[in-house]
Design an enzyme around this catalytic site. Structure first.
Site, PDB file in Angstrom:
ATOM      1  N   ASP A 221       2.046  75.244  67.749  1.00  0.00           N
ATOM      2  CA  ASP A 221       2.092  75.212  69.202  1.00  0.00           C
ATOM      3  C   ASP A 221       2.904  76.376  69.761  1.00  0.00           C
ATOM      4  OD1 ASP A 221       0.541  72.999  69.467  1.00  0.00           O
ATOM      5  OD2 ASP A 221       2.185  71.577  69.679  1.00  0.00           O
TER       6      ASP A 221
ATOM      7  N   LYS B 254      -0.102  75.269  73.942  1.00  0.00           N
ATOM      8  CA  LYS B 254       1.113  74.478  74.153  1.00  0.00           C
ATOM      9  C   LYS B 254       0.994  73.426  75.252  1.00  0.00           C
ATOM     10  CE  LYS B 254       3.214  78.040  77.115  1.00  0.00           C
ATOM     11  NZ  LYS B 254       4.416  78.888  77.322  1.00  0.00           N
TER      12      LYS B 254
ATOM     13  N   MET C 120      10.087  68.064  80.552  1.00  0.00           N
ATOM     14  CA  MET C 120       8.969  68.663  81.292  1.00  0.00           C
ATOM     15  C   MET C 120       8.998  68.291  82.770  1.00  0.00           C
ATOM     16  SD  MET C 120       5.990  68.027  78.425  1.00  0.00           S
ATOM     17  CE  MET C 120       6.334  66.265  78.316  1.00  0.00           C
TER      18      MET C 120
END
Length: 509
Positions: free
Chosen positions: A37, A59, A174
């Site tokens: 990734d 990713k 995130m």
């Protein structure tokens, strides 16, 4: 019988290559295929065999090199070909990645698989920013959530009202792009606007950046600092401990982007020291070691070792290549005879000591006249036979100096340096994109080959903040020949001295 393939879902950790598990390193070492990734430290790819197929898997769902369905099919196909497949995923495979989905597809296809846990940024990012997730004086629990859910879901899966009521630290992965909405929602559901907040991006690497604020101010801080993903957000009183416990960002070279130009095999020693000092290290090897064009002189010297009074090694590369051939020719180290050994510099001496050989003479400097003085102080070399083992292309001053002192010198090449052009870890591309604070040079050939590949004066023109660090006089001479001047030259002409010189210059500001 056809080999049976398998897929290993391996957690690559949060960024620091040293946080990869031993099991993960072992599996990379025998991988036929590596699918990685975008958040994976590309230095880890060096652990895989050169023959391994490398596949970039993207990713994020919106920025994926291979769509997830195709990636799943790829893993299955390679395993059915009988290959050992390592699916390398940032952090831990099962924490807010798609490791669970990939494992399900493998199970449905009856493909054998194993999951290797990895260190998650959930715990690593706060740790490296000086924030303990739990502390007896502050909290005894923590809650983890994602700030970026699957857009295909019909409704929000996060119960913010319930999360706001849960005591303890809150961690958001995130969530940078939604931090204003998330913070406002937590305040709306009962959390105090003064609750401390810390955010950490590119955690556990030399690129790490951290900011602080409160639930009421953190979104403005993000905009002001232009703070971008990927980042981990920590909310709670434990953030107050950051000033006292911030161990990583206080390292002497933290925030310095430093290019290492040594060969891939040698780079690790310098890189390790720079990393331990907190630097953001880019390994951009400019040379690689190959056999010399002419082998016969070395073979003849090897067969006539007993005729020499001295063996002189000028680099660790010479030691390595000489003894590789020596042990192909002889079975016993005692076949080296009663010859005395000189090593130019402590790095060369250390390599000889690894072979359990005593070094009789070690001139500290690689300058020919200083080597001559060291020999003269030790003994007269008049009419003594010296075997000088070094690179195919080397400065002619040393053999001339020794011959002027009466020695009979055989100057024999045991290796050749050639330009390295491969960029397997992507470091060269990153250097050309964003520049560097320092470029380290450990030999004249690293300077010359860096210039041949990147045009050193032109590079410094593009990135004027970049400074050059030289390991010693011979290297400095090569830099000066290009019309440039090193910002530092190591006083002790070895790796330790080079790192100390850079640290002294950084902290002299």
């Amino acid at each position: 019988m056809k080999a049976k393939g398998i897929v290993y879902l391996v957690g690559a950790g949060p960024g620091d290559a040293g946080l990869l598990t031993l099991r993960g390193a072992e599996l990379l070492g025998r991988a036929d295929v590596v699918v990685y990734d975008g958040l994976v430290n590309l230095e880890l790819l060096r652990l895989a065999p050169n023959s391994a197929e490398m596949i970039f898997g993207g990713k994020r769902p919106k920025d994926r090199a291979i769509p997830q369905e195709q990636l799943n099919a790829l893993l299955i196909a390679r395993a059915r070909e009988g290959k050992t497949v390592v699916r390398l995923k940032g952090g831990d495979p099962y924490i807010f990645g798609r490791g669970g989905e990939e494992a399900e597809e493998l199970a449905n296809a009856h493909v054998p698989f194993e999951v290797v846990p990895g260190v998650s940024s959930v715990v690593a990012a706060p740790n490296y920013a000086g924030i303990p997730l739990t502390h007896r004086d502050h909290c005894s629990s923590f809650t983890v959530m994602t700030g970026m859910e699957d857009s295909s879901k019909p409704e929000n899966g996060l119960d913010i009202a319930q999360i706001a009521k849960i005591p303890g630290t809150k961690v958001i992965l995130m969530g940078v792009q939604r931090i204003r909405d998330l913070a406002a929602s937590l305040i709306e559901h009962g959390m105090q606007a003064e609750t401390p907040v810390g955010m950490v991006r590119w955690s556990t690497t030399g690129r790490q950046q951290s900011i602080q604020g409160t639930l009421g101010t953190i979104a403005d801080v993000v905009e002001e600092k232009k703070f971008l993903p990927p980042a981990v957000t920590v909310i709670g009183d434990v953030v107050k401990l950051r000033e006292k416990l911030n161990w990583y960002e206080k390292r002497p070279l933290f925030g310095q982007r430093i290019v290492v130009t040594r060969t891939r095999d040698q780079a690790s020693q310098l890189s390790r020291q720079l990393l331990e000092s907190g630097a953001d290290v880019l390994e951009v090897p400019t040379i690689k070691i190959v056999p010399p064009d002419e082998h016969q002189d070395l073979v003849d010297a090897m067969l006539g070792l007993n005729s020499y009074d001295w063996l002189v090694f000028t680099s660790a590369n010479g030691v390595t290549t000489f003894f590789e051939l020596f042990f192909k020719t002889f079975d016993d180290l005692r076949d080296i005879g009663g010859v005395r050994i000189a090593a130019i510099g402590p790095g060369t001496a250390a390599k000889l000591k690894e072979t359990h050989l005593k070094v009789d003479l070690m001139p500290e400097e690689s300058v020919a006249k200083e080597i001559g003085r060291a020999f003269a102080k030790f003994e007269s070399i008049d009419n003594l036979k010296i075997l000088l083992l070094r690179a195919q292309v080397a400065n002619p001053e040393l053999p001339k100096t020794l011959e002027a002192m009466g020695a009979i010198v055989d100057d024999v090449a045991c290796y050749k340096t050639v330009p390295e052009t491969e960029d397997r870890n992507g470091a060269a591309a990153r250097m050309l994109e964003i520049g560097a604070d320092w470029i380290t040079f450990t030999s004249g050939s690293t300077v010359e080959n860096f210039h041949a590949r990147f045009n050193l004066p032109e590079f410094l023109g593009r990135f004027p903040q970049t400074k050059l660090a030289s390991i010693g006089p011979e290297t400095t001479r090569a830099i000066l020949a290009l019309g440039q001047k090193p910002a530092v030259e190591a006083k002790e002409h070895n790796i330790d001295g080079l790192v100390r010189a850079i640290e002294a210059r950084v902290h002299a500001k």
